[in-house]
Design a protein around this motif. Sequence first.
Motif, PDB file in Angstrom:
ATOM      1  N   ASP A  41       0.827  -1.203   0.000  1.00  0.00           N
ATOM      2  CA  ASP A  41       0.000   0.000   0.000  1.00  0.00           C
ATOM      3  C   ASP A  41       0.867   1.261   0.000  1.00  0.00           C
ATOM      4  OD1 ASP A  41      -2.808   1.035   0.218  1.00  0.00           O
ATOM      5  OD2 ASP A  41      -1.900   2.001   1.974  1.00  0.00           O
ATOM      6  N   ALA A  42       1.937   1.247   0.774  1.00  0.00           N
ATOM      7  CA  ALA A  42       2.818   2.414   0.843  1.00  0.00           C
ATOM      8  C   ALA A  42       3.549   2.649  -0.476  1.00  0.00           C
ATOM      9  CB  ALA A  42       3.821   2.247   1.987  1.00  0.00           C
ATOM     10  N   GLU A  43       3.815   1.573  -1.226  1.00  0.00           N
ATOM     11  CA  GLU A  43       4.446   1.733  -2.547  1.00  0.00           C
ATOM     12  C   GLU A  43       3.539   2.485  -3.518  1.00  0.00           C
ATOM     13  OE1 GLU A  43       5.430  -2.269  -3.777  1.00  0.00           O
ATOM     14  OE2 GLU A  43       7.554  -1.751  -3.643  1.00  0.00           O
ATOM     15  N   LYS A  44       2.239   2.350  -3.353  1.00  0.00           N
ATOM     16  CA  LYS A  44       1.275   2.976  -4.265  1.00  0.00           C
ATOM     17  C   LYS A  44       1.124   4.476  -4.036  1.00  0.00           C
ATOM     18  CE  LYS A  44      -1.438  -1.238  -4.531  1.00  0.00           C
ATOM     19  NZ  LYS A  44      -2.709  -1.866  -4.159  1.00  0.00           N
ATOM     20  N   LEU A  45       1.536   4.952  -2.875  1.00  0.00           N
ATOM     21  CA  LEU A  45       1.378   6.374  -2.560  1.00  0.00           C
ATOM     22  C   LEU A  45       2.368   7.200  -3.376  1.00  0.00           C
ATOM     23  CD1 LEU A  45       1.046   6.202   1.314  1.00  0.00           C
ATOM     24  CD2 LEU A  45      -0.790   6.481  -0.344  1.00  0.00           C
ATOM     25  N   ALA A  46       1.850   8.170  -4.120  1.00  0.00           N
ATOM     26  CA  ALA A  46       2.717   9.002  -4.959  1.00  0.00           C
ATOM     27  C   ALA A  46       3.534   9.968  -4.106  1.00  0.00           C
ATOM     28  CB  ALA A  46       1.867   9.771  -5.966  1.00  0.00           C
ATOM     29  N   ASN A  47       2.903  10.559  -3.124  1.00  0.00           N
ATOM     30  CA  ASN A  47       3.570  11.538  -2.261  1.00  0.00           C
ATOM     31  C   ASN A  47       3.244  11.196  -0.814  1.00  0.00           C
ATOM     32  OD1 ASN A  47       4.999  13.714  -1.398  1.00  0.00           O
ATOM     33  ND2 ASN A  47       3.412  15.220  -1.894  1.00  0.00           N
ATOM     34  N   PRO A  53       9.776   5.802   3.744  1.00  0.00           N
ATOM     35  CA  PRO A  53       9.789   4.766   2.705  1.00  0.00           C
ATOM     36  C   PRO A  53       8.930   3.550   3.098  1.00  0.00           C
ATOM     37  CG  PRO A  53      12.020   5.303   3.426  1.00  0.00           C
ATOM     38  CD  PRO A  53      11.091   6.045   4.314  1.00  0.00           C
ATOM     39  N   PRO A  54       8.419   2.830   2.111  1.00  0.00           N
ATOM     40  CA  PRO A  54       7.566   1.669   2.392  1.00  0.00           C
ATOM     41  C   PRO A  54       8.223   0.601   3.257  1.00  0.00           C
ATOM     42  CG  PRO A  54       7.423   2.246   0.079  1.00  0.00           C
ATOM     43  CD  PRO A  54       8.482   3.114   0.670  1.00  0.00           C
ATOM     44  N   ILE A  55       9.526   0.362   3.077  1.00  0.00           N
ATOM     45  CA  ILE A  55      10.186  -0.683   3.867  1.00  0.00           C
ATOM     46  C   ILE A  55      10.223  -0.317   5.349  1.00  0.00           C
ATOM     47  CG2 ILE A  55      12.535   0.187   3.509  1.00  0.00           C
ATOM     48  CD1 ILE A  55      11.479  -3.501   3.624  1.00  0.00           C
ATOM     49  N   LEU A  69       0.167  -0.559  12.681  1.00  0.00           N
ATOM     50  CA  LEU A  69      -0.932  -0.521  11.714  1.00  0.00           C
ATOM     51  C   LEU A  69      -1.828   0.677  11.970  1.00  0.00           C
ATOM     52  CD1 LEU A  69      -2.029  -2.091   9.312  1.00  0.00           C
ATOM     53  CD2 LEU A  69      -3.496  -3.331  10.902  1.00  0.00           C
ATOM     54  N   ILE A  70      -2.118   0.956  13.219  1.00  0.00           N
ATOM     55  CA  ILE A  70      -2.936   2.126  13.567  1.00  0.00           C
ATOM     56  C   ILE A  70      -2.215   3.404  13.166  1.00  0.00           C
ATOM     57  CG2 ILE A  70      -3.858   3.450  15.511  1.00  0.00           C
ATOM     58  CD1 ILE A  70      -4.490   0.713  16.825  1.00  0.00           C
ATOM     59  N   ALA A  71      -0.917   3.504  13.449  1.00  0.00           N
ATOM     60  CA  ALA A  71      -0.152   4.701  13.080  1.00  0.00           C
ATOM     61  C   ALA A  71      -0.137   4.882  11.566  1.00  0.00           C
ATOM     62  CB  ALA A  71       1.277   4.597  13.617  1.00  0.00           C
ATOM     63  N   TYR A  72       0.068   3.795  10.821  1.00  0.00           N
ATOM     64  CA  TYR A  72       0.071   3.877   9.355  1.00  0.00           C
ATOM     65  C   TYR A  72      -1.281   4.379   8.843  1.00  0.00           C
ATOM     66  CZ  TYR A  72       0.260   2.653   4.456  1.00  0.00           C
ATOM     67  OH  TYR A  72       0.217   2.721   3.093  1.00  0.00           O
ATOM     68  N   TRP A  73      -2.340   3.824   9.379  1.00  0.00           N
ATOM     69  CA  TRP A  73      -3.677   4.231   8.933  1.00  0.00           C
ATOM     70  C   TRP A  73      -3.942   5.694   9.271  1.00  0.00           C
ATOM     71  CZ3 TRP A  73      -8.141   5.996  11.267  1.00  0.00           C
ATOM     72  CH2 TRP A  73      -9.250   6.071  10.436  1.00  0.00           C
ATOM     73  N   LEU A  74      -3.607   6.107  10.484  1.00  0.00           N
ATOM     74  CA  LEU A  74      -3.855   7.497  10.887  1.00  0.00           C
ATOM     75  C   LEU A  74      -3.079   8.484  10.018  1.00  0.00           C
ATOM     76  CD1 LEU A  74      -3.896   7.285  14.775  1.00  0.00           C
ATOM     77  CD2 LEU A  74      -5.819   7.800  13.274  1.00  0.00           C
ATOM     78  N   ILE A  75      -1.843   8.149   9.691  1.00  0.00           N
ATOM     79  CA  ILE A  75      -1.010   9.076   8.931  1.00  0.00           C
ATOM     80  C   ILE A  75      -1.336   9.053   7.441  1.00  0.00           C
ATOM     81  CG2 ILE A  75       1.367   9.533   8.213  1.00  0.00           C
ATOM     82  CD1 ILE A  75       2.209   8.656  11.030  1.00  0.00           C
TER      83      ILE A  75
END
Length: 83
Positions: A41-47, A53-55, A69-75
Amino acid sequence: MMFHSGILNPFSLSIIPLLTVIPVLITFVLGIVLAYYVYRDAEKLANPPLKIPPIIWALFVFSSMGMGLIAYWLINKSNLNRE
């Protein structure tokens, strides 16, 4: 192990180690699956916000499971990051 007349007694085997290993394996596999999802999912984000970085996201989610997972979703997914 206890033997009775040369036959293994199935009731003498302890299932406690098995009950300990199964949740650990489930948690490990779930961590890998969630980290993979976040990485893809993070690779798909353009900006991406915060330019992370996704890794790094994948490692964070794998190491902290629910909190990552919660932090990723919130941000990245919630309305909190919209200006």
